[in-house]
Design an enzyme around this catalytic site. Structure first.
Site, PDB file in Angstrom:
ATOM      1  N   TYR A  43      -7.088  -8.872  11.429  1.00  0.00           N
ATOM      2  CA  TYR A  43      -5.751  -8.642  11.989  1.00  0.00           C
ATOM      3  C   TYR A  43      -5.681  -9.215  13.399  1.00  0.00           C
ATOM      4  O   TYR A  43      -6.661  -9.163  14.156  1.00  0.00           O
ATOM      5  CB  TYR A  43      -5.453  -7.137  12.054  1.00  0.00           C
ATOM      6  CG  TYR A  43      -5.120  -6.538  10.700  1.00  0.00           C
ATOM      7  CD1 TYR A  43      -3.844  -6.656  10.168  1.00  0.00           C
ATOM      8  CD2 TYR A  43      -6.083  -5.866   9.954  1.00  0.00           C
ATOM      9  CE1 TYR A  43      -3.524  -6.105   8.932  1.00  0.00           C
ATOM     10  CE2 TYR A  43      -5.769  -5.315   8.716  1.00  0.00           C
ATOM     11  CZ  TYR A  43      -4.487  -5.442   8.212  1.00  0.00           C
ATOM     12  OH  TYR A  43      -4.167  -4.905   6.979  1.00  0.00           O
ATOM     13  N   GLU A  70      -6.167  -9.138   3.667  1.00  0.00           N
ATOM     14  CA  GLU A  70      -5.386  -8.439   4.705  1.00  0.00           C
ATOM     15  C   GLU A  70      -5.401  -9.299   5.953  1.00  0.00           C
ATOM     16  O   GLU A  70      -6.478  -9.627   6.477  1.00  0.00           O
ATOM     17  CB  GLU A  70      -5.953  -7.052   5.007  1.00  0.00           C
ATOM     18  CG  GLU A  70      -5.725  -6.080   3.871  1.00  0.00           C
ATOM     19  CD  GLU A  70      -6.130  -4.644   4.199  1.00  0.00           C
ATOM     20  OE1 GLU A  70      -6.080  -4.259   5.382  1.00  0.00           O
ATOM     21  OE2 GLU A  70      -6.506  -3.930   3.257  1.00  0.00           O
ATOM     22  N   GLU A 128       0.842  -1.194   0.000  1.00  0.00           N
ATOM     23  CA  GLU A 128       0.000   0.000   0.000  1.00  0.00           C
ATOM     24  C   GLU A 128       0.881   1.249   0.000  1.00  0.00           C
ATOM     25  O   GLU A 128       2.030   1.211   0.465  1.00  0.00           O
ATOM     26  CB  GLU A 128      -0.893  -0.024   1.257  1.00  0.00           C
ATOM     27  CG  GLU A 128      -1.826   1.174   1.353  1.00  0.00           C
ATOM     28  CD  GLU A 128      -2.931   1.005   2.389  1.00  0.00           C
ATOM     29  OE1 GLU A 128      -2.893   0.033   3.174  1.00  0.00           O
ATOM     30  OE2 GLU A 128      -3.850   1.860   2.404  1.00  0.00           O
ATOM     31  N   GLN A 180       2.010  -6.013   5.621  1.00  0.00           N
ATOM     32  CA  GLN A 180       2.239  -5.686   4.231  1.00  0.00           C
ATOM     33  C   GLN A 180       3.681  -6.036   3.904  1.00  0.00           C
ATOM     34  O   GLN A 180       4.505  -6.166   4.807  1.00  0.00           O
ATOM     35  CB  GLN A 180       1.969  -4.224   3.984  1.00  0.00           C
ATOM     36  CG  GLN A 180       0.538  -3.804   4.314  1.00  0.00           C
ATOM     37  CD  GLN A 180       0.200  -2.389   3.805  1.00  0.00           C
ATOM     38  OE1 GLN A 180       0.984  -1.719   3.158  1.00  0.00           O
ATOM     39  NE2 GLN A 180      -0.989  -1.943   4.131  1.00  0.00           N
ATOM     40  N   ASN A 221     -12.470  -1.245  -1.009  1.00  0.00           N
ATOM     41  CA  ASN A 221     -11.744  -1.778   0.150  1.00  0.00           C
ATOM     42  C   ASN A 221     -12.475  -1.368   1.414  1.00  0.00           C
ATOM     43  O   ASN A 221     -12.787  -0.179   1.593  1.00  0.00           O
ATOM     44  CB  ASN A 221     -10.317  -1.213   0.181  1.00  0.00           C
ATOM     45  CG  ASN A 221      -9.583  -1.604   1.455  1.00  0.00           C
ATOM     46  OD1 ASN A 221      -9.209  -2.755   1.628  1.00  0.00           O
ATOM     47  ND2 ASN A 221      -9.417  -0.651   2.369  1.00  0.00           N
ATOM     48  N   GLU A 222     -12.731  -2.297   2.267  1.00  0.00           N
ATOM     49  CA  GLU A 222     -13.365  -2.021   3.562  1.00  0.00           C
ATOM     50  C   GLU A 222     -14.488  -0.995   3.393  1.00  0.00           C
ATOM     51  O   GLU A 222     -14.529   0.027   4.080  1.00  0.00           O
ATOM     52  CB  GLU A 222     -12.317  -1.573   4.587  1.00  0.00           C
ATOM     53  CG  GLU A 222     -11.309  -2.673   4.855  1.00  0.00           C
ATOM     54  CD  GLU A 222     -10.396  -2.448   6.066  1.00  0.00           C
ATOM     55  OE1 GLU A 222     -10.371  -1.346   6.620  1.00  0.00           O
ATOM     56  OE2 GLU A 222      -9.712  -3.423   6.445  1.00  0.00           O
TER      57      GLU A 222
END
Ligand code: AHR
Length: 486
Positions: A237, A293, A25, A342, A170-171
């Site tokens: 996460y 992710e 990113e 990432q 995204n999200e």
């Protein structure tokens, strides 16, 4: 005693190599400084891409790379990043730095070319338009003599880039527009209509999926838009403590180590439950569940910009990577791509850089140990072992086979232990181990503190192999086999 019994699965799924994917990113020093230094940099580079980083990614056979975000994707306007004049913007998501767009579409495609991986482009739904997206797809993939394609030619690229993987937002339940699932499902249906096929390149369309345990999101998306997507993507996460104080990447005690593992292991329940919903709408598993992710999210390193998400990476992170990759392998009938967050200098990175210096993290070495699973056929792995106090099994395993070679990966979360593996007649065994205290990490001064070694603490038996796993270790075994029992 711990026992692993390996066997064949009927109609076994193939572990898609894209499960071993990565994410880059425009955030902190992931792209700028970590990957891209520009042609005039004194750091050795090819067309601006750091040679050391590209070579490290090549060694892992990185199959796919997601870009440009994350949150950044939903504020990214691709035309700002092509041509001679690049527009400058403030990266409001990540540290308020000035983004000069010197790394754009052509640079990303050059990076993928050098690494030898497939590009996965995440388009802007939150603040972009259908037309903007449609023209990006056309710019990348069309061969027709249109004004948009001529723009690409003028920017030095004649042939289409042939991008297959397209993430549509995204999200969008959060930073990507704060949408409700019913609304996003409709927006997704509209956007994906204009994500056109050019030539024989049929785009693989990826819908924004749920955050963690938002099962309602999965339900609504599958019901209202399942027929229009190739994949739905989950984000999860591992945060050891809580959002406001996630905990240090290197300074933690045993209790926090086991808590991190427990939180990481939650991935198994999440995939199981989201998959069960998907099964009701898509029993043939046409639609994949991606996890684009994942990884550990710790406090940033003291003294670094909080918006850059720069964190160290210890053996604990390696254990989380091994646990997660084993989970993904076991769910490979539904999970066909994941992208750890990432790739360089951000969150659970495989590579850290500091100007011209580069270090490979323990997580890098896990990806290296697991390489044999890529595009291999999943095998059954029955595990009998005691539980840890946090309720988890003390080992994590997965096995696969490809071209007569079985790959078996085992993580031992705690003290040294003996493991009996049954169900294989092993020949020509090669094995490597990664082992260290949970807090151990590689620094620029001590880059090889945690690195894989040849593993020889095993003996073959009539029906398998017995091994002794060191405390807090990950072992990868590969062996030629014959299967008289199967
Ligand atoms: O990976 C960091 C951020 O985490 C991403 O930009 C966003 O998608 C997620 O919330």
């Amino acid at each position: 005693m711990n026992k692993i019994t390996i066997g064949q699965i009927q109609n076994a799924p193939i572990i898609d190599k894209n499960i071993y994917g990565h994410f880059s990113e425009h955030l902190g020093h992931c792209i700028y400084g970590g990957i891209f230094v520009g042609k005039d940099s004194p750091i050795p580079n090819v067309n601006g891409m750091r040679t050391d980083v590209v070579e490290a990614m090549k060694r892992l056979k990185v199959p796919v790379l997601r870009w440009p975000g994350g949150c950044f994707a939903d504020e990214y306007h691709w035309r700002d990043g092509v041509g001679k004049e690049r527009r400058r913007m403030v990266n409001t998501n990540w540290g308020g730095t000035v983004e000069d767009n010197s790394f754009g579409t052509h640079e990303f495609m050059e990076l993928c070319r050098q690494v030898g991986c497939a590009p996965y482009v995440n388009i802007n739904v939150g603040s972009g338009t259908v037309r903007e997206m449609a023209e990006w797809v056309e710019y990348m993939n069309s061969d027709g003599d249109s004004t948009t394609v001529r723009e690409r030619w003028a920017n030095g690229r004649k042939a289409p880039f042939d991008v297959k993987y397209w993430g549509i937002g995204n999200e969008n339940w959060g930073g990507g527009g704060n949408m409700r699932p019913e609304y996003y499902a409709d927006v997704y249906r509209q956007f994906q209509t204009y994500c056109r096929t050019y030539g024989d390149n049929v785009p693989y369309k990826i819908a924004c999926g749920p955050d963690t345990a938002n099962y309602e999101w999965t339900e609504v998306l599958m019901r209202n838009a399942g027929n229009y997507m190739d994949a739905l993507t989950l984000h999860y996460y591992t945060i050891t403590k809580e959002w406001a104080d996630k905990g240090s990447a290197t300074d933690f005690d045993d209790a926090l180590y086991f808590e991190t593992l427990r939180k990481a292991n939650y991935m198994d329940e999440l995939i199981t439950k989201h998959s069960a919903i998907m099964d009701r709408y898509d029993p043939t598993r046409r639609v994949a569940l991606l996890v684009d992710e994942w990884g550990c999210w710790h406090n940033v390193e003291p003294g670094t910009n909080p918006g850059f998400l720069y964190q160290q990476n210890a053996m604990r992170d390696a254990m989380v990577a091994a646990l997660s990759l084993n989970i993904f392998n076991r769910h490979s009938a539904r999970v066909r791509m994941t992208n750890i967050a990432q790739v360089v200098n951000v969150l659970q990175s495989i590579i850290l850089t500091d100007d011209e210096k580069m270090v490979l993290t323990p997580t890098y070495h896990v990806f290296d140990l697991f390489k044999g699973h890529m595009d291999a056929e999943l095998m059954q792995c029955m595990l009998e072992c005691p539980k840890l106090e946090n309720g988890m099994e003390r080992l994590s395993v997965s096995a696969s086979q490809k071209n007569g070679v079985i790959t078996l990966t085992i993580a031992n979360f705690t003290d040294e232990t003996a493991v009996q593996v049954e169900g294989i007649h092993a020949r020509r065994i090669s094995a490597r181990v990664l082992s260290a205290t949970p807090q151990a990490y590689n620094s620029f001064d001590a880059p090889n503190r945690v690195s894989p070694e040849v593993f020889n603490r095993f003996e073959t038996t009539e029906s398998g192999i017995n091994l002794t796993m060191p405390a807090c270790s990950i072992v990868s075994l590969s062996f030629d086999v014959n299967h008289p029992d199967i």
